[in-house]
Structures are given as C-alpha cells and as structure tokens.
Design an enzyme around this catalytic site. Structure first.
Site, PDB file in Angstrom:
ATOM      1  N   VAL A  14       0.843  -1.205   0.000  1.00  0.00           N
ATOM      2  CA  VAL A  14       0.000   0.000   0.000  1.00  0.00           C
ATOM      3  C   VAL A  14       0.875   1.251   0.000  1.00  0.00           C
ATOM      4  CG1 VAL A  14      -1.815   1.249   1.226  1.00  0.00           C
ATOM      5  CG2 VAL A  14      -1.869  -1.245   1.145  1.00  0.00           C
ATOM      6  N   LYS A 105      -6.549  -1.398  10.924  1.00  0.00           N
ATOM      7  CA  LYS A 105      -7.825  -1.676  11.618  1.00  0.00           C
ATOM      8  C   LYS A 105      -7.634  -2.438  12.915  1.00  0.00           C
ATOM      9  CE  LYS A 105      -7.052  -4.018   8.038  1.00  0.00           C
ATOM     10  NZ  LYS A 105      -6.957  -3.578   6.690  1.00  0.00           N
ATOM     11  N   GLU A 129      -9.579   6.027   6.519  1.00  0.00           N
ATOM     12  CA  GLU A 129     -10.461   5.576   5.431  1.00  0.00           C
ATOM     13  C   GLU A 129     -10.018   4.222   4.866  1.00  0.00           C
ATOM     14  OE1 GLU A 129     -13.440   7.344   3.867  1.00  0.00           O
ATOM     15  OE2 GLU A 129     -13.421   5.184   3.639  1.00  0.00           O
ATOM     16  N   GLY A 134     -10.941  -1.129   1.850  1.00  0.00           N
ATOM     17  CA  GLY A 134      -9.935  -0.690   0.859  1.00  0.00           C
ATOM     18  C   GLY A 134     -10.342   0.603   0.175  1.00  0.00           C
ATOM     19  N   GLU A 190      -3.070 -13.983   2.729  1.00  0.00           N
ATOM     20  CA  GLU A 190      -1.711 -13.922   3.282  1.00  0.00           C
ATOM     21  C   GLU A 190      -1.152 -15.346   3.406  1.00  0.00           C
ATOM     22  OE1 GLU A 190      -0.387 -11.019   4.653  1.00  0.00           O
ATOM     23  OE2 GLU A 190      -2.157  -9.757   4.452  1.00  0.00           O
ATOM     24  N   ASP A 201     -10.319 -10.182  11.048  1.00  0.00           N
ATOM     25  CA  ASP A 201     -10.161  -8.964  10.235  1.00  0.00           C
ATOM     26  C   ASP A 201     -11.516  -8.260  10.066  1.00  0.00           C
ATOM     27  OD1 ASP A 201      -8.552  -7.330   8.139  1.00  0.00           O
ATOM     28  OD2 ASP A 201     -10.260  -8.076   6.985  1.00  0.00           O
ATOM     29  N   LYS A 205     -12.823  -4.507  11.533  1.00  0.00           N
ATOM     30  CA  LYS A 205     -13.478  -3.496  10.692  1.00  0.00           C
ATOM     31  C   LYS A 205     -14.856  -3.142  11.259  1.00  0.00           C
ATOM     32  CE  LYS A 205     -10.930  -5.044   6.626  1.00  0.00           C
ATOM     33  NZ  LYS A 205     -10.868  -6.018   5.540  1.00  0.00           N
ATOM     34  N   GLY A 302      -5.818  -4.281  -1.932  1.00  0.00           N
ATOM     35  CA  GLY A 302      -4.974  -4.093  -3.118  1.00  0.00           C
ATOM     36  C   GLY A 302      -4.239  -2.769  -3.063  1.00  0.00           C
TER      37      GLY A 302
HETATM   38  N1  HSE Z   1      -7.009  -9.123   4.221  1.00  0.00           N
HETATM   39  C1  HSE Z   1      -8.122  -8.298   3.960  1.00  0.00           C
HETATM   40  C2  HSE Z   1      -9.099  -9.012   3.041  1.00  0.00           C
HETATM   41  C3  HSE Z   1      -7.788  -6.978   3.328  1.00  0.00           C
HETATM   42  O1  HSE Z   1      -8.875 -10.169   2.672  1.00  0.00           O
HETATM   43  O2  HSE Z   1     -10.110  -8.412   2.719  1.00  0.00           O
HETATM   44  C4  HSE Z   1      -7.196  -6.025   4.288  1.00  0.00           C
HETATM   45  O3  HSE Z   1      -8.077  -5.762   5.323  1.00  0.00           O
END
Ligand code: HSE
Length: 431
Positions: A14, A105, A129, A134, A190, A201, A205, A302
């Site tokens: 990023v 996050k 943001e 993303g 990942e 994750d 969020k 991305g």
């Molecule tokens: N790893 C996250 C996803 C993106 O797969 O959406 C970054 O938060």
C-alpha cells in the site's frame, strides 16, 4: 500556495501505491485541494527499489524517528500494520502535533479509544479511510454523508479473502484448502491467513463501523466472531439447492437500545444483492432512517484501491490543516446515539441451517427433532440424500426462527448422542 509535508512509515504494497500516487499526481492533487502535498520522507527497514516507482534517494530512511520528529512533517502515514510499534508511532506523532493517516484496523479496533482521545487532546486528526473496505469510501460516508441519519443496520462482506474462498468453493465446487491455496497464489490471502479466515479482520473493521455508525466504542472481544473453517462444500451445495449463498457477513443491527454485533458465515437468499458479491470484492449495506438502504461495493484491498483511500485522508487533512489547531471541537468519533450497549449473542433470534453427521439408522431423526422441540426449535425442511445403512451420513435441516441460546443448548445435547459422529455445523440464515 501552502505546502503540507507528508512522512510515510511502511513502504510495502500500500505504501508503494501511496508513493506512486503522491509523486505522479502532485499537480492534480494540488489543483483540486489548493495545497501542495509534498512527500518529504519514506521510512522502511527495506529500502530496495519498488517496481513501478523511482524514489529520490534523499527521501528514504531506515530511521522512523527521523520522520516522527521531523519538525517540517505535518502528516505521518503509518502503513506498517500490527500493534507494535505502530501504536507507539501513532501516539508519538500525535503528541508532537502531527496528523496521522493509517490503514491499521487491528490497532484501531483494540486501541482506538486511546489513540482518538490523544489526537483530540493534541488537536490532531486521525484518518483511517483505508482501514475498512480498501478503496470503498465507507468511513467518509458514515462520518459525513449519513450524519443526519439514525443508522439502523450496517451489514456486508468486509473481507475479500474469505469471500474469495467461499465463492471459489461455490462456483468451482472445490474444497476449502484448494480455494485457500489459490487465494494465496493470487496474493489475495496472506501466507498466514488466520486473521482473515477466523473472522478477526472483519471483526476489527466492524468495531470501526459500529463506532462511526452508532457512536458506540467497542472492542473485538465485544463482537461475536466465527470463522469460515467450518463451512464445507456440502453446506454450500445444500444452501444453493434451497436458494441461498453462503457468505461471511459482518453485521451491526440496532435492536431497541442494543446493538447486535456479529461476524459469522451466513446463508443469504440468492435473490439478495450480497449473494452476487463474489470472489475478492467487498460490499457494505447501510440503512439509515432517512436514506433507506444504500450499497457501497468495490475492491476491499490491493495496492491502488487502498492507496486511493490513504491519499483521500492526506488531502482531507492538507485542506484543513490550519483549522484543526484552532478547532474548539477536536477529533471526536463517539457520540450519544440511541444505542447504549451490545446485545448478548444468546438473545439473537434467527433461522438456522444445521448439518448433523449421524449414523444412518431408524430413530435418529426422531431423537434429534425431539431435542430441538424440547428447546422450542421448529424444523422447516429436512434432507438426507445419502443412504448408507449403519454408516455416517449428513442429515441437513433448516429451522424456523429460533433463539440462539436454545439452539446452542440443543446442539450441545445432540452432539453427545451416540449416533452423532461429528460436531454439528450450524449456519445462521440472514434475512
Ligand atoms: N485481508 C483483507 C481481506 C484486506 O482479505 O479483505 C485487508 O483488510
């Protein structure tokens, strides 16, 4: 023209997108914001050249403090991720009066309160943001565009990795591990996919969306979170035959004065828009009392989508940099909304898909349905497609609306029955 200096910490995927954007779009950002945005420093331990961008050597440093303590730098962009030392970098920057932009996050979900209150004390701004969705501008939409609304529901697909895996399992009829390997090969998942697969994750969020949408400061532990590991291709097949898709959903729903907050796999009707959000795409529905339902859809991760969000925060700060210091109403995100606390998960009422693994013999269905009935759970559809006398087979059902606490009690008892061979799999149905 005023110049605002930016220091970037973290020159990864990023970060590279941010550098490319700030260097190549300097003129256009200047003409749109009325401020000259100057990339003054880039700190990373690895200073090898990045593909697609040429960076003047004098911008590069391995020394993070030379960015944070640099008197000329107005905005520190933290893109290293993780909790430490990202937290210390952000707190130190705010104490030195610098505005901060981050995509982190996990850090904001765990320590947002401390970070936001310090930013408020030092009259600095924290832009995040890029932390949810993303390139999808959901933070700005909740903070600004929906400010006149009482938000009733925010729900959606906030994780591209899990959506990719579930979509591939559904479209290409493959197993979880094969779908995961493909996601990793394409750079969507990942190497260690635990954070995504486990729902953590999306949970991070959702903490931020709950704060912006409902004014409620919650921590990840306050959100019921389930991963997608338990979903098997057979569940996706059964769901499809009954008119549903299986998606990992993040849900924040107002129920009276409480907020229903959860992340888990869910069956949603194939007729719903969310069912057609596939592979790595993200989508977020927001229902406000004035707007009705609105949908944000797009790339949730991305290099360039996320860099677009980071740069939008940088520009926002650059335009208002003088006003923050004078502001009598410094950075504040919690607000007194009509939601007072998180609803307990066992109070949820919903329909369920349940798959039992049972020995194929007479009396099994009667035994299971008896326990469900004793817990006030009514079955709407049952299917046992396989016939393997005396062998384990899947017995699959949909229930009518039932209480979560009762369902868990019933499943605990059912899983102890002698003819039940594996832990039952329940997937909530989201209307
Ligand atoms: N790893 C996250 C996803 C993106 O797969 O959406 C970054 O938060």
């Amino acid at each position: 023209m005023k110049t605002v200096n930016v220091g970037l910490i973290g020159f990864g995927t990023v970060g590279t997108g941010v550098v490319k954007t700030l260097l190549s779009k300097r003129r256009s950002l200047e003409s749109r914001s009325g401020v000259s945005i100057n990339l003054a420093k880039i700190a990373d331990l690895n200073l090898r050249p990045r593909i697609g961008v040429r960076v003047p050597k004098k911008l590069l440093t391995r020394n993070v403090d030379s960015v944070i303590k640099n008197r000329n730098i107005d905005i520190v962009v933290e893109l290293i991720g993780g909790i430490h030392p990202a937290k210390e970098i952000i707190l130190k920057s705010a104490r030195l009066g610098k505005h901060v932009v981050t995509a982190n996050k996990a850090l904001l979900a765990e320590h947002g309160r401390e970070i936001f209150s310090l930013a408020s004390k030092f009259k600095t701004f924290v832009g995040f943001e890029a932390s949810v969705g993303g390139g999808i501008p959901v933070i700005n939409v909740l903070k600004n565009s929906f400010v006149a609304n009482d938000i009733e529901v925010i729900h959606g697909i906030l994780n591209g990795t899990t959506n990719f895996i579930l979509s591939k399992m559904s479209e290409e009829k493959c197993a979880f591990n094969e779908a995961l390997r493909d996601a990793q090969k394409r750079g969507i998942a990942e190497k260690n996919p635990k954070l995504d697969i486990s729902g953590a994750d999306s949970c991070h969020k959702l903490c931020l969306l709950a704060l912006l949408g409902f004014g409620l400061s919650v921590k990840p532990k306050d959100i019921y979170t389930e991963g997608i590991e338990k979903v098997s291709p057979i569940d996706i097949e059964y769901a499809k035959n009954w008119g549903y898709a299986v998606k990992s959903l993040a849900i924040a729903k107002k129920v009276g004065s409480k907020l229903d907050l959860r992340v888990h796999p869910a069956l949603i009707s194939l007729k719903k828009i969310l069912a057609s959000v596939k592979y790595e795409d993200n989508a977020i529905f927001i229902r406000g009392n004035m707007t009705g339902e609105a949908l944000l859809y797009g790339k949730g991760a991305g290099e360039l989508p996320t860099a677009s969000a980071v740069v939008s925060d940088i520009v926002e700060i650059a335009k208002n940099v003088d006003d923050f210091k004078k502001s009598k109403n410094p950075f504040k995100l919690e607000f007194a909304g009509s939601v007072k606390k998180v609803r307990k998960m066992h109070d949820l009422t919903t329909r369920y898909y349940v798959r039992f693994s049972v020995i194929d013999k007479p009396g099994v269905l009667a035994g299971i349905s008896g326990i469900l009935a004793q817990n006030g759970i009514s079955i709407s559809t049952v299917s046992q497609k396989e016939r393997k006398r005396g062998q384990p087979v899947p017995l699959v059902m949909l229930t009518h609306e039932a209480n979560e606490g009762s369902m868990q009690k019933a499943l605990d008892r059912i899983d102890k029955l002698s003819y039940v061979t594996e832990k039952s799999v329940e997937i909530r149905i989201e209307q």
